[in-house]
Design a protein around this motif. Structure first.
Motif, PDB file in Angstrom:
ATOM      1  N   LEU A 296      -6.551   7.490  54.534  1.00 38.82           N
ATOM      2  CA  LEU A 296      -8.004   7.467  54.440  1.00 38.82           C
ATOM      3  C   LEU A 296      -8.431   7.163  53.013  1.00 38.82           C
ATOM      4  O   LEU A 296      -8.068   7.853  52.070  1.00 38.82           O
ATOM      5  CB  LEU A 296      -8.579   8.812  54.882  1.00 38.82           C
ATOM      6  CG  LEU A 296     -10.107   8.889  54.982  1.00 38.82           C
ATOM      7  CD1 LEU A 296     -10.625   7.922  56.043  1.00 38.82           C
ATOM      8  CD2 LEU A 296     -10.530  10.316  55.298  1.00 38.82           C
ATOM      9  N   GLN A 297      -9.183   6.072  52.848  1.00 36.46           N
ATOM     10  CA  GLN A 297      -9.674   5.659  51.534  1.00 36.46           C
ATOM     11  C   GLN A 297     -11.135   6.052  51.379  1.00 36.46           C
ATOM     12  O   GLN A 297     -11.840   6.351  52.350  1.00 36.46           O
ATOM     13  CB  GLN A 297      -9.510   4.136  51.369  1.00 36.46           C
ATOM     14  CG  GLN A 297      -8.091   3.642  51.575  1.00 36.46           C
ATOM     15  CD  GLN A 297      -7.131   4.160  50.526  1.00 36.46           C
ATOM     16  OE1 GLN A 297      -7.519   4.406  49.368  1.00 36.46           O
ATOM     17  NE2 GLN A 297      -5.868   4.335  50.920  1.00 36.46           N
ATOM     18  N   SER A 298     -11.576   6.033  50.146  1.00 35.98           N
ATOM     19  CA  SER A 298     -12.971   6.406  49.878  1.00 35.98           C
ATOM     20  C   SER A 298     -13.956   5.419  50.492  1.00 35.98           C
ATOM     21  O   SER A 298     -15.094   5.772  50.810  1.00 35.98           O
ATOM     22  CB  SER A 298     -13.195   6.487  48.361  1.00 35.98           C
ATOM     23  OG  SER A 298     -12.870   5.238  47.756  1.00 35.98           O
ATOM     24  N   SER A 299     -13.495   4.187  50.677  1.00 35.38           N
ATOM     25  CA  SER A 299     -14.387   3.166  51.245  1.00 35.38           C
ATOM     26  C   SER A 299     -14.398   3.182  52.771  1.00 35.38           C
ATOM     27  O   SER A 299     -15.178   2.466  53.389  1.00 35.38           O
ATOM     28  CB  SER A 299     -13.950   1.778  50.762  1.00 35.38           C
ATOM     29  OG  SER A 299     -12.601   1.528  51.136  1.00 35.38           O
ATOM     30  N   ASP A 300     -13.520   3.968  53.390  1.00 35.56           N
ATOM     31  CA  ASP A 300     -13.424   4.002  54.853  1.00 35.56           C
ATOM     32  C   ASP A 300     -14.514   4.900  55.437  1.00 35.56           C
ATOM     33  O   ASP A 300     -14.991   5.833  54.789  1.00 35.56           O
ATOM     34  CB  ASP A 300     -12.049   4.518  55.291  1.00 35.56           C
ATOM     35  CG  ASP A 300     -10.939   3.555  54.906  1.00 35.56           C
ATOM     36  OD1 ASP A 300     -11.224   2.356  54.793  1.00 35.56           O
ATOM     37  OD2 ASP A 300      -9.792   4.018  54.712  1.00 35.56           O
ATOM     38  N   ASP A 301     -14.868   4.595  56.676  1.00 28.90           N
ATOM     39  CA  ASP A 301     -15.840   5.400  57.409  1.00 28.90           C
ATOM     40  C   ASP A 301     -15.091   6.578  58.025  1.00 28.90           C
ATOM     41  O   ASP A 301     -14.414   6.451  59.046  1.00 28.90           O
ATOM     42  CB  ASP A 301     -16.523   4.563  58.485  1.00 28.90           C
ATOM     43  CG  ASP A 301     -17.729   5.281  59.094  1.00 28.90           C
ATOM     44  OD1 ASP A 301     -17.717   6.523  59.109  1.00 28.90           O
ATOM     45  OD2 ASP A 301     -18.656   4.593  59.551  1.00 28.90           O
TER      46      ASP A 301
ATOM     47  N   LEU B  40      -6.377  13.100  58.991  1.00 29.24           N
ATOM     48  CA  LEU B  40      -6.804  11.910  58.258  1.00 29.24           C
ATOM     49  C   LEU B  40      -6.766  12.128  56.751  1.00 29.24           C
ATOM     50  O   LEU B  40      -6.410  11.208  55.998  1.00 29.24           O
ATOM     51  CB  LEU B  40      -8.218  11.515  58.693  1.00 29.24           C
ATOM     52  CG  LEU B  40      -8.359  10.914  60.104  1.00 29.24           C
ATOM     53  CD1 LEU B  40      -9.827  10.742  60.457  1.00 29.24           C
ATOM     54  CD2 LEU B  40      -7.635   9.577  60.182  1.00 29.24           C
ATOM     55  N   LYS B  41      -7.095  13.315  56.303  1.00 24.85           N
ATOM     56  CA  LYS B  41      -7.191  13.576  54.861  1.00 24.85           C
ATOM     57  C   LYS B  41      -5.877  14.051  54.242  1.00 24.85           C
ATOM     58  O   LYS B  41      -5.614  13.781  53.073  1.00 24.85           O
ATOM     59  CB  LYS B  41      -8.283  14.616  54.599  1.00 24.85           C
ATOM     60  CG  LYS B  41      -9.692  14.133  54.924  1.00 24.85           C
ATOM     61  CD  LYS B  41     -10.719  15.208  54.598  1.00 24.85           C
ATOM     62  CE  LYS B  41     -12.148  14.711  54.849  1.00 24.85           C
ATOM     63  NZ  LYS B  41     -13.158  15.751  54.528  1.00 24.85           N
ATOM     64  N   ASP B  42      -5.069  14.743  55.038  1.00 24.40           N
ATOM     65  CA  ASP B  42      -3.834  15.332  54.522  1.00 24.40           C
ATOM     66  C   ASP B  42      -2.684  14.357  54.726  1.00 24.40           C
ATOM     67  O   ASP B  42      -2.284  14.066  55.850  1.00 24.40           O
ATOM     68  CB  ASP B  42      -3.549  16.654  55.230  1.00 24.40           C
ATOM     69  CG  ASP B  42      -2.455  17.446  54.526  1.00 24.40           C
ATOM     70  OD1 ASP B  42      -1.521  16.810  53.985  1.00 24.40           O
ATOM     71  OD2 ASP B  42      -2.518  18.685  54.536  1.00 24.40           O
TER      72      ASP B  42
END
Length: 636
Positions: A322-327, A352-354
């Motif tokens: 998960l990137q900062s630009s992803d929804d 998604l975050k871990d």
């Protein structure tokens, strides 16, 4: 002379190293070269991984599909039975119909070896529709015609012989469905057009086989039994779903989050439908007669496509952080749609975050994929036919190696203490396949025995007297009767004292010829013109009368009790009117549920039920006969 470095222990003139060949001098360069080689290998591997990720399932070959074999039959000679029936029933010269009988036999002979294309389908459908005309023209419901039809079971090879035209019609329908499957398996599945044609062919095959199952019951051939047809319909729909998945994955599958989510559910759907087929083929009584290689191939496909679903989902988890630009919300929603449940304590957003949990769950899916791949290969090895199919082994082996490579690319730290079980994947498809019913209306067929007259009148179910010649003169410009109806025209409002009635004309007679010219297909105006064209000469035409068909009806009746709605009494009567007990004869045993009109009043009177209408007479009230209860679609 070239500069040289003296070697230890060697004279300067005898032993030396040329400049540039000093191992100590080459050490630094070799390190750089090795690093460059490693870097190039990593780049090439990344390129290959990227190419593989963007095209995860573009195989050179596809898993084979299952076609149905056509039912075989023996030759049938219609000549004698049809000619005898034309002479006896229609009172016509049967020698004039030799060409029509020959055309019918030629069409049937051609249907034994149809071409594997649309022309073959059209020919089989033409013969099937022609059999509808033949059945109505020559096969009365009260007796057999003496034509023996022999068809062989497509699975067991056991012959079935019957004097029943319904066996012929059902077998032709089965061959239409089988021919569609053969067309589907012959399509080029490396092109979009070929895959579209394959999907269409298998959907049509399922539609024809389903129509056969619903229309013809009690079929004596095992391959056309309801249980077997139910399995075949499911198998054809599963193959159509498989081709639909190949169609959307043919251009390649991009290694993109939402694309992989969609493809995961699509391939999971293929695995699910094959699981359903696998369950069906292992049930009694189908599993005893279905080919062993078919049942094993179905099991292999169920495992193979479920393995691909877990591989795609593992690719999502391992390759897409998960990137900062992803929804974030969209990814969480998309990923949650893949699971019916998740392991306890695991949250989709947390996954998604871990990074650690993503990798653990991804490896769990890879392990499950590898298990399914290995099971598919194991089952393939159990069947001699399947393990000799190189294409099948190549596809299964390549998919297995791909999952193993993906698993090896993950970090190798010891995570046995944190192993989790990969949950099942929910199947879903945007390309649902459905049965396509046979479209007989698109095939134009002309009744071969059209010259016998309109089928609504000149059929095997209706009995007629031999043609009678009526010869009379005009009376003051009047015929003495009227005409009604379409072709053929019928005598209406006959004057009982006219010359035509004196010559033997009866109310309700049908005019079949005028002045020796056939007029079975002529309307009222055309027949009147022919009658008036005679002028002052005597009028001569031929008529036929309908015979009473009551005597030919079955003696077993299903009766309706007067005045009591939905009250039925099934009564087998073995008695005839105007006969004493000593003269009674037991009728020929026929299927019990045969609806007839004979002895309806006697049958109804056996039930002492009150009439709903006060003052009505049960004897005088006209009873409505029942229609045939499925006898036209039952094979015994």
């Amino acid at each position: 002379m070239m500069d040289a470095l003296p070697a230890r222990g060697c004279p300067e003139d005898d032993c030396y190293f040329r400049k540039g060949c000093n191992p100590l001098a080459e050490t630094g360069r070799s390190k750089l070269q090795n690093q460059r080689a490693v870097l190039n290998q990593q780049i090439l591997r990344a390129v290959r991984m990227r190419a593989g990720a963007e095209n995860l399932l573009r195989e050179t070959f596809s898993i084979p599909l299952v076609p149905l074999g056509l039912k075989e039959t023996k030759e049938v000679d219609f000549t004698v039975p049809l000619k005898d029936f034309i002479l006896e029933h229609y009172s016509e010269d049967s020698s004039e119909y030799e060409d029509e009988i020959a055309d019918l036999m030629d069409l049937r002979q051609a249907c034994r070896t149809p071409s594997r294309d649309e022309a073959g389908i059209e020919m089989l459908m033409s013969y099937f529709l022609q059999l509808g005309f033949i059945e109505n023209r020559f096969f009365p419901p009260t007796r057999h015609m003496g034509v023996l039809f022999t068809w062989y079971d497509s699975f067991t090879g056991v012959p079935v012989c019957q004097q029943n035209l319904l066996l012929e019609k059902a077998s032709i329908l089965f061959n239409i469905g089988a021919l569609y499957t053969q067309i589907g398996t012959r399509c080029n599945r490396q092109t979009q057009t070929g895959l579209e044609n394959a999907v269409d062919a298998f959907q049509r095959a399922a539609g024809v086989l389903s129509y056969l199952k619903e229309t013809f019951t009690h079929t004596p051939s095992y391959d056309m039994s309801p249980a077997m047809l139910n399995v075949l319909v499911k198998m054809m729909l599963a193959q159509a779903q498989e081709c639909a998945f190949e169609q959307i994955s043919l251009p390649g599958i991009r290694n993109e989050f939402f694309t992989l989510v969609k493809m995961t559910q699509e391939v999971a759907k293929v695995g699910e439908v094959y699981m359903m087929v696998n369950t069906a083929v292992t049930q009694e009584p189908v599993k005893e007669n279905i080919p062993y290689s078919w049942s094993k191939l179905v099991q292999i496909k169920a495992d193979h496509y479920r393995a691909l679903a877990h591989y795609f989902l593992a690719t999502i988890l391992c390759d897409h952080e998960l990137q900062s630009s992803d929804d974030e919300d969209q990814q969480e929603k998309a990923l949650s749609q893949l699971y019916d449940y998740v392991p306890e304590g695991v949250m989709i957003l947390t996954i998604l975050k871990d990074k650690v949990q993503r990798k653990q769950l991804g490896k769990a899916h890879l392990r499950k994929a590898i298990v399914y791949h290995e099971e598919a290969l194991r089952v393939c090895g159990l069947c001699k036919k399947l393990r000799n199919i190189e294409v099948l082994l190549e596809v299964l082996t390549a998919a297995h190696k791909r999952s193993l490579l993906k698993y090896a690319q993950q970090e190798t730290e010891d995570d046995f203490l944190s192993l989790i079980q990969a949950p099942d994947i929910l199947p879903k498809t945007e390309h649902k396949v459905e049965m396509v019913a046979p479209q007989f209306s698109k095939v134009k067929v002309k009744d071969l025995f059209h010259r016998l007259g309109p089928l609504s009148v000149f059929s095997a179910k209706q009995r007629w007297t031999a043609p009678r010649t009526i010869r009379f003169h005009w009376e003051t410009g009047e015929l003495g009767f009227s005409l009604k109806g379409g072709a053929p025209v019928q005598i209406y409002c006959l004057d009982p004292v006219c010359s035509a009635a004196s010559a033997g004309l009866k109310e309700g007679d049908y005019i079949v010829s005028v002045g020796g010219v056939d007029c079975k297909w002529l309307g009222v105006n055309e027949v009147l013109e022919k009658l008036k064209s005679v002028g002052e000469q005597p009028i001569e035409f031929e008529v036929i009368s309908c015979q009473d068909t009551t005597a030919s009806m079955h003696s077993k009746s299903a009766t309706y009790s007067v005045g009591m709605q939905k009250t039925y009494s099934l009564i087998c009567l073995a008695m005839e009117e105007n006969k004493t007990d000593q003269a009674k004869k037991a009728p020929l045993k026929l299927p019990f549920l045969s609806w007839g009109t004979k002895n309806r009043q006697k049958a109804a009177s056996t039930l002492c039920l009150p009439s709903a209408v006060a003052g009505s007479s049960q004897v005088k009230k006209k009873l409505s006969p029942f229609t045939l209860l499925g006898t036209e679609s039952s094979l015994y």
